[in-house]
Design a protein around this motif. Sequence first.
Motif, PDB file in Angstrom:
ATOM      1  N   THR A  65      47.742  46.212  45.917  1.00 13.16           N
ATOM      2  CA  THR A  65      46.729  45.177  46.148  1.00 13.16           C
ATOM      3  C   THR A  65      45.398  45.687  45.618  1.00 13.16           C
ATOM      4  OG1 THR A  65      47.885  44.483  48.160  1.00 13.16           O
ATOM      5  CG2 THR A  65      45.613  43.747  47.908  1.00 13.16           C
ATOM      6  N   LEU A  66      44.821  44.980  44.658  1.00 15.06           N
ATOM      7  CA  LEU A  66      43.510  45.369  44.134  1.00 15.06           C
ATOM      8  C   LEU A  66      42.492  45.202  45.253  1.00 15.06           C
ATOM      9  CD1 LEU A  66      43.255  43.637  40.630  1.00 15.06           C
ATOM     10  CD2 LEU A  66      43.195  46.095  41.110  1.00 15.06           C
ATOM     11  N   ASP A  67      41.765  46.270  45.544  1.00 15.06           N
ATOM     12  CA  ASP A  67      40.837  46.213  46.674  1.00 15.06           C
ATOM     13  C   ASP A  67      39.535  46.933  46.304  1.00 15.06           C
ATOM     14  OD1 ASP A  67      39.955  45.626  49.205  1.00 15.06           O
ATOM     15  OD2 ASP A  67      40.830  47.428  50.108  1.00 15.06           O
ATOM     16  N   PRO A  68      38.771  46.353  45.365  1.00 12.01           N
ATOM     17  CA  PRO A  68      37.559  47.052  44.915  1.00 12.01           C
ATOM     18  C   PRO A  68      36.491  47.102  46.004  1.00 12.01           C
ATOM     19  CG  PRO A  68      37.699  44.849  43.942  1.00 12.01           C
ATOM     20  CD  PRO A  68      38.972  45.061  44.703  1.00 12.01           C
ATOM     21  N   GLU A  69      35.570  48.042  45.832  1.00 10.17           N
ATOM     22  CA  GLU A  69      34.459  48.193  46.784  1.00 10.17           C
ATOM     23  C   GLU A  69      33.507  47.001  46.657  1.00 10.17           C
ATOM     24  OE1 GLU A  69      33.398  50.610  49.057  1.00 10.17           O
ATOM     25  OE2 GLU A  69      35.504  51.205  48.861  1.00 10.17           O
ATOM     26  N   PRO A  70      33.092  46.427  47.768  1.00  9.84           N
ATOM     27  CA  PRO A  70      32.093  45.356  47.664  1.00  9.84           C
ATOM     28  C   PRO A  70      30.709  45.914  47.329  1.00  9.84           C
ATOM     29  CG  PRO A  70      32.657  45.785  49.968  1.00  9.84           C
ATOM     30  CD  PRO A  70      33.551  46.663  49.149  1.00  9.84           C
ATOM     31  N   ALA A  71      29.873  45.107  46.691  1.00  5.23           N
ATOM     32  CA  ALA A  71      28.489  45.509  46.375  1.00  5.23           C
ATOM     33  C   ALA A  71      27.646  45.262  47.627  1.00  5.23           C
ATOM     34  CB  ALA A  71      27.984  44.700  45.190  1.00  5.23           C
ATOM     35  N   GLU A  72      27.603  46.280  48.520  1.00  7.50           N
ATOM     36  CA  GLU A  72      27.030  46.062  49.854  1.00  7.50           C
ATOM     37  C   GLU A  72      25.560  45.678  49.810  1.00  7.50           C
ATOM     38  OE1 GLU A  72      28.178  48.556  52.948  1.00  7.50           O
ATOM     39  OE2 GLU A  72      30.305  48.401  52.393  1.00  7.50           O
ATOM     40  N   GLY A  73      24.808  46.375  48.918  1.00  5.79           N
ATOM     41  CA  GLY A  73      23.372  46.095  48.835  1.00  5.79           C
ATOM     42  C   GLY A  73      23.122  44.639  48.460  1.00  5.79           C
ATOM     43  N   ARG A  74      23.844  44.162  47.475  1.00  8.53           N
ATOM     44  CA  ARG A  74      23.707  42.773  47.026  1.00  8.53           C
ATOM     45  C   ARG A  74      24.042  41.805  48.157  1.00  8.53           C
ATOM     46  NH1 ARG A  74      21.254  40.674  42.523  1.00  8.53           N
ATOM     47  NH2 ARG A  74      21.026  42.412  41.128  1.00  8.53           N
ATOM     48  N   LEU A  75      25.109  42.149  48.905  1.00  6.53           N
ATOM     49  CA  LEU A  75      25.524  41.261  49.998  1.00  6.53           C
ATOM     50  C   LEU A  75      24.452  41.212  51.089  1.00  6.53           C
ATOM     51  CD1 LEU A  75      29.348  42.071  50.315  1.00  6.53           C
ATOM     52  CD2 LEU A  75      28.304  39.915  49.583  1.00  6.53           C
ATOM     53  N   GLU A  76      23.851  42.378  51.382  1.00  4.51           N
ATOM     54  CA  GLU A  76      22.800  42.395  52.408  1.00  4.51           C
ATOM     55  C   GLU A  76      21.610  41.554  51.966  1.00  4.51           C
ATOM     56  OE1 GLU A  76      23.147  43.151  55.465  1.00  4.51           O
ATOM     57  OE2 GLU A  76      25.163  43.774  54.926  1.00  4.51           O
ATOM     58  N   GLN A  77      21.271  41.682  50.646  1.00  6.07           N
ATOM     59  CA  GLN A  77      20.159  40.863  50.135  1.00  6.07           C
ATOM     60  C   GLN A  77      20.474  39.376  50.258  1.00  6.07           C
ATOM     61  OE1 GLN A  77      19.233  41.772  46.029  1.00  6.07           O
ATOM     62  NE2 GLN A  77      18.842  43.904  46.542  1.00  6.07           N
ATOM     63  N   ALA A  78      21.738  39.021  49.929  1.00  8.81           N
ATOM     64  CA  ALA A  78      22.129  37.606  49.991  1.00  8.81           C
ATOM     65  C   ALA A  78      22.012  37.106  51.426  1.00  8.81           C
ATOM     66  CB  ALA A  78      23.561  37.433  49.489  1.00  8.81           C
ATOM     67  N   ARG A  79      22.482  37.928  52.354  1.00  8.70           N
ATOM     68  CA  ARG A  79      22.425  37.517  53.749  1.00  8.70           C
ATOM     69  C   ARG A  79      20.970  37.381  54.212  1.00  8.70           C
ATOM     70  NH1 ARG A  79      25.271  38.744  59.364  1.00  8.70           N
ATOM     71  NH2 ARG A  79      23.461  37.978  60.469  1.00  8.70           N
ATOM     72  N   ALA A  80      20.121  38.347  53.797  1.00  6.20           N
ATOM     73  CA  ALA A  80      18.709  38.291  54.192  1.00  6.20           C
ATOM     74  C   ALA A  80      18.055  37.025  53.617  1.00  6.20           C
ATOM     75  CB  ALA A  80      17.989  39.542  53.695  1.00  6.20           C
ATOM     76  N   SER A  81      18.401  36.672  52.371  1.00  4.31           N
ATOM     77  CA  SER A  81      17.820  35.461  51.763  1.00  4.31           C
ATOM     78  C   SER A  81      18.285  34.225  52.530  1.00  4.31           C
ATOM     79  CB  SER A  81      18.257  35.301  50.307  1.00  4.31           C
ATOM     80  OG  SER A  81      17.952  36.444  49.580  1.00  4.31           O
TER      81      SER A  81
END
Length: 441
Positions: free
Chosen positions: A331-347
């Motif tokens: 199962t392909l399970d790449p690392e998520p881009a955590e910083g980007r996700l936090e920025q998206a959530r903050a926005s």
Amino acid sequence: MGPPVDPVPAGDSQPKSADVVIVGGGIIGVSTALFLAKRGVSVVLCEKGHIAGEQSSRNWGWCRRMGRDPRELPLIVEALKMWGDIEQLVGEDVGFRRTGILYLCQDESDVEHHSEWLKTAGDYALDTRMIEGRALADLMPGAQKNFRAALHTPSDGRAEPQKAAPAIARAAQRAGAQILLRCAVREIETEGGRVSGVVTENGLIRAGTVVVAGGAWSSRLCRDVGVRLPQLAVRSSVMRTAPVEGGPDGAAWTEGFAYRKRLDGGYTIADGTISYHHVNPDSFRYFADFLPILSREWRSVGLRFGDFVGGPFGLSPKLDGAATVYETHRTLDPEPAEGRLEQARASMEKVFPVLKGVPTVQRWAGFIDATPDAVPVIAPVKSMPGLMLATGFSGHGFGIGPAAGRLTADLVTNDTPLVDPRAFRYERFIDGTKHRPTTGV
Ligand SMILES: Cc1cc2nc3c(=O)[nH]c(=O)nc-3n(C[C@H](O)[C@H](O)[C@H](O)COP(=O)(O)OP(=O)(O)OC[C@H]3O[C@@H](n4cnc5c(N)ncnc54)[C@H](O)[C@@H]3O)c2cc1C
């Protein structure tokens, strides 16, 4: 780790032959299996990991016609009809709701850009409108920001990725399809220039037709049998929150964040502005094919370097008796881009303060199978009789999935195709056709 996916029972032991073998248990493979089995075709689906383990459970869950490439529109129009009846088709609720989709415009240039699509919507009599003021505010309860306007299609919808493909797979099993799990297809077999079956990690299955619905792996499988399929993997990240009281229903995209309300009451949130390509041998192999889309979309694709030789899309030579890359990467399970996700959530939180303090439950990423024109291939390969491709959905394959499976089945059984399939032909990538991307991945 990917999100938890509804289970699908493993089928019986591997048969020696079938009319059709499908490689890949994502939404495309299982939908194809369902429509073939319903026609009485003997069909075996081989999935190297578990059903919907890759893109089909990791996506945003948008089922949209809005913003689609006109070449995909006839098929996605059919798909939305099918989603409307999905409970009858699969016998359970997979969370499909027509809660509408919004492209939020921050300023006049966004309005101008999104308005361009209204003409296409008109051609297909869609209910897409540019809305603003009260009409927009009503769709965004609790919003602390006034957007200039939004492109809105009320009859577009959303469904639950962790439920949909497994439910379709179980319906396919009830219709007679055999679904083999942890069963990697090592290679496609040929005899006299045509397909004769597949070799799995458990041995040979003879079949006159093989459908490659392998998502990000399809290009490699095809290459090993001498078929050039330009396709690149692009990593995209997602998070989900715990349930939230209040907040908007439906789904929306704007610069900086995108969201979808989930059936469990939480939100699926993503950045939606940038994805990443991990440079690998395919990047060079298909560089010229992807130049037109790259020159349009370069702002939304970041490059990542490292693990050029190893990794899922590396060189991985086939060694006799050794596990293939399909077994070492169940199962392909790449690392998520955590910083980007936090920025998206903050926005998103700035716009919807109701999200403040709501726990993030999980983050994940998936590899999207992009083609040079961001339109899939759903077609037989003329130079290899018996080989059928249903792949390259370029980040848009969940919503269109049931109809794409139906069309693939039509092409396999030579029934009247659900829509004109010419836009999806494979040979456009090898006969010198100029690639005309009109949407992004
Ligand atoms: C983050 C993200 C967000 C997205 N959002 C949306 C969205 O909102 N709406 C939308 O319409 N689309 C969306 N997409 C795209 C959508 O998820 C995909 O287009 C769709 O799921 C593709 O389905 P598939 O069956 O072709 O591929 P996959 O779901 O990737 O399935 C392919 C399967 O083939 C199996 N396989 C491959 N090789 C072999 C082999 N050799 N042997 C056996 N099995 C094999 C794999 O294990 C895998 O399970 C998104 C994708 C991502 C990653």
